[in-house]
Design an enzyme around this catalytic site. Structure first.
Site, mmCIF file in Angstrom:
data_model
loop_
_atom_site.group_PDB
_atom_site.id
_atom_site.type_symbol
_atom_site.label_atom_id
_atom_site.label_comp_id
_atom_site.label_asym_id
_atom_site.label_seq_id
_atom_site.Cartn_x
_atom_site.Cartn_y
_atom_site.Cartn_z
ATOM 1 N N CYS A 1 0.826 -1.221 0.000
ATOM 2 C CA CYS A 1 0.000 0.000 0.000
ATOM 3 C C CYS A 1 0.851 1.259 0.000
ATOM 4 O O CYS A 1 0.362 2.340 -0.319
ATOM 5 C CB CYS A 1 -0.945 -0.001 1.190
ATOM 6 S SG CYS A 1 -1.994 -1.453 1.199
ATOM 7 N N HIS B 1 -3.720 6.889 2.823
ATOM 8 C CA HIS B 1 -4.115 5.597 2.271
ATOM 9 C C HIS B 1 -5.524 5.285 2.781
ATOM 10 O O HIS B 1 -5.818 5.444 3.964
ATOM 11 C CB HIS B 1 -3.108 4.540 2.739
ATOM 12 C CG HIS B 1 -3.488 3.146 2.374
ATOM 13 N ND1 HIS B 1 -4.010 2.816 1.142
ATOM 14 C CD2 HIS B 1 -3.429 1.986 3.084
ATOM 15 C CE1 HIS B 1 -4.249 1.516 1.113
ATOM 16 N NE2 HIS B 1 -3.915 0.997 2.272
ATOM 17 N N ASN C 1 -10.258 -0.326 -0.108
ATOM 18 C CA ASN C 1 -8.789 -0.259 -0.072
ATOM 19 C C ASN C 1 -8.239 -0.728 -1.421
ATOM 20 O O ASN C 1 -8.402 -1.892 -1.784
ATOM 21 C CB ASN C 1 -8.288 -1.164 1.058
ATOM 22 C CG ASN C 1 -6.776 -1.221 1.151
ATOM 23 O OD1 ASN C 1 -6.067 -0.675 0.308
ATOM 24 N ND2 ASN C 1 -6.283 -1.898 2.180
HETATM 25 O O1 UT7 Z 1 -3.952 -1.827 3.289
HETATM 26 C C1 UT7 Z 1 -3.267 -2.492 4.294
HETATM 27 C C2 UT7 Z 1 -3.667 -1.983 5.564
HETATM 28 N N1 UT7 Z 1 -4.802 -2.740 6.054
HETATM 29 C C3 UT7 Z 1 -5.440 -2.257 7.079
HETATM 30 O O2 UT7 Z 1 -5.109 -1.176 7.548
HETATM 31 C C4 UT7 Z 1 -6.557 -3.075 7.688
HETATM 32 C C5 UT7 Z 1 -6.699 -2.666 9.107
HETATM 33 N N2 UT7 Z 1 -7.707 -3.428 9.832
HETATM 34 C C6 UT7 Z 1 -9.014 -3.136 9.763
HETATM 35 O O3 UT7 Z 1 -9.443 -2.271 9.018
HETATM 36 C C7 UT7 Z 1 -9.928 -3.878 10.703
HETATM 37 O O4 UT7 Z 1 -9.138 -4.562 11.638
HETATM 38 C C8 UT7 Z 1 -10.895 -4.867 10.008
HETATM 39 C C9 UT7 Z 1 -11.947 -4.119 9.211
HETATM 40 C C10 UT7 Z 1 -10.111 -5.794 9.093
HETATM 41 C C11 UT7 Z 1 -11.621 -5.686 11.056
HETATM 42 O O5 UT7 Z 1 -12.330 -4.820 11.923
HETATM 43 P P1 UT7 Z 1 -12.178 -4.969 13.505
HETATM 44 O O6 UT7 Z 1 -13.087 -4.008 14.118
HETATM 45 O O7 UT7 Z 1 -10.708 -4.863 13.827
HETATM 46 O O8 UT7 Z 1 -12.711 -6.410 13.756
HETATM 47 P P2 UT7 Z 1 -11.964 -7.629 14.445
HETATM 48 O O9 UT7 Z 1 -10.929 -8.185 13.554
HETATM 49 O O10 UT7 Z 1 -11.560 -7.227 15.837
HETATM 50 O O11 UT7 Z 1 -13.143 -8.659 14.549
HETATM 51 C C12 UT7 Z 1 -14.301 -8.430 15.390
HETATM 52 C C13 UT7 Z 1 -15.381 -9.428 15.027
HETATM 53 C C14 UT7 Z 1 -14.833 -10.856 14.860
HETATM 54 O O12 UT7 Z 1 -15.813 -11.756 15.360
HETATM 55 P P3 UT7 Z 1 -15.624 -12.428 16.808
HETATM 56 O O13 UT7 Z 1 -14.307 -13.146 16.738
HETATM 57 O O14 UT7 Z 1 -15.618 -11.284 17.756
HETATM 58 O O15 UT7 Z 1 -16.819 -13.313 16.902
HETATM 59 C C15 UT7 Z 1 -14.730 -11.032 13.379
HETATM 60 O O16 UT7 Z 1 -14.839 -12.371 12.973
HETATM 61 O O17 UT7 Z 1 -15.923 -9.074 13.767
HETATM 62 C C16 UT7 Z 1 -15.932 -10.238 12.925
HETATM 63 N N3 UT7 Z 1 -15.837 -9.821 11.535
HETATM 64 C C17 UT7 Z 1 -16.930 -9.605 10.774
HETATM 65 N N4 UT7 Z 1 -18.235 -9.693 11.046
HETATM 66 C C18 UT7 Z 1 -19.096 -9.399 10.043
HETATM 67 C C19 UT7 Z 1 -14.713 -9.595 10.794
HETATM 68 N N5 UT7 Z 1 -15.055 -9.235 9.539
HETATM 69 C C20 UT7 Z 1 -16.435 -9.242 9.503
HETATM 70 C C21 UT7 Z 1 -17.370 -8.961 8.504
HETATM 71 N N6 UT7 Z 1 -18.672 -9.061 8.813
HETATM 72 N N7 UT7 Z 1 -17.008 -8.614 7.259
#
Ligand code: UT7
Length: 330
Positions: free
Chosen positions: A116, A257, A287
């Site tokens: 990125c 970004h 993204n």
């Molecule tokens: O370009 C490279 C740079 N990339 C980034 O900067 C990405 C940075 N990360 C993020 O943007 C976020 O971490 C994500 C959007 C990827 C995830 O969001 P989050 O608020 O950090 O969620 P999390 O990973 O802490 O997950 C919380 C819950 C999990 O469920 P449990 O384990 O609590 O039951 C995930 O499985 O949200 C769940 N989850 C979803 N639920 C519904 C993760 N993705 C989804 C989804 N729909 N699409």
């Protein structure tokens, strides 16, 4: 005494494919919802490449627009640098394909791999060539088809990404106070496992190599990357403010970004930056990795949010890990 040569952005361009993919499409096959994606990321929709679109074809269309904006003919370009993690092929480079499509002649053309941060890394290479006086018209492209490395069974990642291309033309300027003031690049390969895109060369790295299992598609530790992104975004904006003071400028617009609006909001809140000072278009495109910064920059310029004489900050972070910034007066 002659002033040292400084490089300046002469024109910008971008391209997004026509297929719009709204959040609801993912809810048909995955345990997710438009509401979750919107509130946790800020993304409403993204674009996906059609069968005939590739990183090179999209990069070429963005490049044509940037050349037109700069008033530069393809025949007058003397270097092409392309940032991408989704090249059409490992060999030849996407930059070589763009060179051929544009009919630029036998000028040097090569890719830069910094995920990125790829566009800002590529810009830094172009800037060095212009400063050194070895190139006068450099085409810098960021282009990606992330839909082709997205795992559509993984709700943690596939909802985030889109396809796009952006480009700028860089050249020397005599205008005092304008141009690229400072580019800062960083990498930490010891944290390489946090974001990975596989290659056909080593599709299944052996156990113990420090890679995540079942590596066929882009994999990411979202939570850890989120923390890294907020920290580095804040650090780089803080550093740029100091750099800005040193050259007697004020940042008018930040072009970060585009990945998650919560990352951008967290940095803005801590640094007391008003929303109007930041370009956010991830709601429309998600993204797009190396294409994200030039796509947002082009939008910022074409919508009049920044223009000649304005000082802007480009900031990117991602796989590698890499992070980078460019402080520029347009
Ligand atoms: O370009 C490279 C740079 N990339 C980034 O900067 C990405 C940075 N990360 C993020 O943007 C976020 O971490 C994500 C959007 C990827 C995830 O969001 P989050 O608020 O950090 O969620 P999390 O990973 O802490 O997950 C919380 C819950 C999990 O469920 P449990 O384990 O609590 O039951 C995930 O499985 O949200 C769940 N989850 C979803 N639920 C519904 C993760 N993705 C989804 C989804 N729909 N699409």
């Amino acid at each position: 005494m002659n002033r040292p040569t400084v490089s300046k952005i002469l024109g910008t361009g971008s391209f997004v494919p026509s297929r719009v993919v709204p959040n609801d499409e993912f809810a048909q096959t995955l345990d997710t919802s438009d509401e979750w994606i919107r509130t946790r990321t800020g993304i409403r929709e993204r674009r996906y490449a059609g069968p005939a679109d590739t990183s090179a074809t999209m990069g070429t269309l963005a490049a044509r627009e940037a050349l037109a904006a700069a008033g530069v003919k393809p025949a007058d370009v003397d270097l092409i640098v392309c940032g991408t993690v989704t090249p059409d092929m490992v060999c030849p480079s996407t930059a070589c394909l763009i060179q051929a499509y544009l009919e630029c002649g036998t000028i040097p053309a090569f890719d830069v791999g910094a995920a990125c941060s790829g566009f800002v890394y590529a810009l830094s290479v172009a800037d060095q060539y212009v400063r050194a006086g070895t190139a006068r018209r450099v085409l810098v492209v960021g282009t990606e088809v992330l839909s082709r490395v997205s795992d559509f069974t993984d709700r943690n990642t596939c909802i985030l990404f889109g396809d796009a291309a952006g480009a700028v033309v860089l050249g020397p300027t005599d205008d005092p106070g304008r141009g690229v003031h400072q580019i800062r690049l960083y990498a930490d390969g010891s944290r390489q496992e946090l974001i990975q895109v596989p290659s056909m060369v080593t599709p299944n790295p052996p156990p113990g190599a420090g890679v995540l299992p079942n590596l066929r598609y882009l994999r990411m530790n979202g939570r850890e990357v989120f923390k890294f992104a907020v920290t580095k975004l804040k650090e780089m904006i803080g550093q740029a403010r100091e750099d800005c003071g040193a050259v007697g400028k004020r940042i008018k617009l930040i072009v970060p970004h585009q990945v998650n609006v919560r990352i951008i909001d967290a940095a803005l809140e801590d640094l007391a930056i008003p929303p109007e000072a930041v370009v956010v278009n991830l709601d429309k495109y998600g993204n797009t990795s190396a294409a994200s910064v030039p796509l947002a920059l082009d939008e910022g310029i074409r919508t009049g949010r920044c223009g000649p004489g304005d000082t802007i900050l480009l900031v990117a972070f991602g796989g590698g890990l890499t992070w980078s910034s460019a402080l520029v007066t347009l």
